[in-house]
Motif scaffolding. Sequence first.
Motif, PDB file in Angstrom:
ATOM      1  N   LEU A  69      18.812 -20.337 -19.450  1.00 61.25           N
ATOM      2  CA  LEU A  69      18.390 -21.091 -18.279  1.00 61.25           C
ATOM      3  C   LEU A  69      19.469 -20.961 -17.225  1.00 61.25           C
ATOM      4  O   LEU A  69      20.638 -20.749 -17.538  1.00 61.25           O
ATOM      5  N   PRO A  72      21.512 -25.170 -11.983  1.00 64.69           N
ATOM      6  CA  PRO A  72      20.996 -25.563 -10.664  1.00 64.69           C
ATOM      7  C   PRO A  72      22.077 -25.584  -9.584  1.00 64.69           C
ATOM      8  O   PRO A  72      21.758 -25.706  -8.408  1.00 64.69           O
ATOM      9  N   PHE A  92      21.143 -30.190 -16.026  1.00 66.41           N
ATOM     10  CA  PHE A  92      19.993 -30.982 -15.583  1.00 66.41           C
ATOM     11  C   PHE A  92      20.493 -32.136 -14.729  1.00 66.41           C
ATOM     12  O   PHE A  92      21.374 -32.882 -15.132  1.00 66.41           O
ATOM     13  N   HIS A  96      16.138 -18.254 -12.024  1.00 65.72           N
ATOM     14  CA  HIS A  96      15.425 -19.411 -12.575  1.00 65.72           C
ATOM     15  C   HIS A  96      14.038 -19.018 -13.089  1.00 65.72           C
ATOM     16  O   HIS A  96      13.612 -19.478 -14.143  1.00 65.72           O
ATOM     17  N   LEU A 144       9.661 -23.004 -15.081  1.00 63.39           N
ATOM     18  CA  LEU A 144      10.035 -23.383 -13.729  1.00 63.39           C
ATOM     19  C   LEU A 144       8.784 -23.839 -12.990  1.00 63.39           C
ATOM     20  O   LEU A 144       7.799 -23.099 -12.918  1.00 63.39           O
ATOM     21  N   ALA A 169      10.860 -34.761 -11.521  1.00 61.49           N
ATOM     22  CA  ALA A 169      12.009 -34.054 -12.110  1.00 61.49           C
ATOM     23  C   ALA A 169      12.693 -34.916 -13.163  1.00 61.49           C
ATOM     24  O   ALA A 169      13.147 -34.408 -14.195  1.00 61.49           O
ATOM     25  N   GLU A 221      12.283 -32.886 -16.782  1.00 63.14           N
ATOM     26  CA  GLU A 221      13.488 -32.284 -17.360  1.00 63.14           C
ATOM     27  C   GLU A 221      13.805 -32.957 -18.682  1.00 63.14           C
ATOM     28  O   GLU A 221      13.592 -34.146 -18.812  1.00 63.14           O
ATOM     29  N   PRO A 222      14.249 -32.268 -19.692  1.00 64.07           N
ATOM     30  CA  PRO A 222      14.657 -30.860 -19.747  1.00 64.07           C
ATOM     31  C   PRO A 222      13.571 -29.910 -20.247  1.00 64.07           C
ATOM     32  O   PRO A 222      13.880 -28.803 -20.633  1.00 64.07           O
ATOM     33  N   ARG A 254      12.415 -26.871 -15.350  1.00 67.45           N
ATOM     34  CA  ARG A 254      13.199 -27.060 -14.129  1.00 67.45           C
ATOM     35  C   ARG A 254      12.202 -27.156 -12.982  1.00 67.45           C
ATOM     36  O   ARG A 254      11.225 -26.419 -12.934  1.00 67.45           O
TER      37      ARG A 254
END
Length: 146
Positions: free
Chosen positions: A7, A10, A37, A52, A59, A82, A86-87, A90
Amino acid sequence: MSEPMTLACPHCHRRNRLPGERLDQAPRCGACKEPLFSGAPVDLASAQFNAHANADLPLIVDFWASWCGPCRQFAPVFAQAAATVEPRARLAKVDTEAAQDLAARFAIRSIPTLLIMHRGKEVARLNGALPPAEFQRWVDGNLPRV
């Protein structure tokens, strides 16, 4: 022990590899040491998108523009999701004005357009904004299991 998965961070967008069972253990990026995250969507430009989209972690992308009323109305719904998604995935936002190449690549004809990507492939698409409960149902019904 599950298979390792990749992954992207971010923050620095470097790829990280970790066992799937560690996703919910607040993992940190091996390069920049920031949390992998954050509970918030990540803004992606063209340069970071593939890191991503090609990852093992699904995603969910919101293609939007600042002048779009429905996009602005949907933004808080997407941001709140979000924290709950998450997780397992994304969430990312792509400004179609700034990343016109991505809008063309994915044939974005109306906004907001939502995509779910997994390992470089589009697995679901939805045009238009949804209320929170309907958006969550769409995500739950289309999100690949990792």
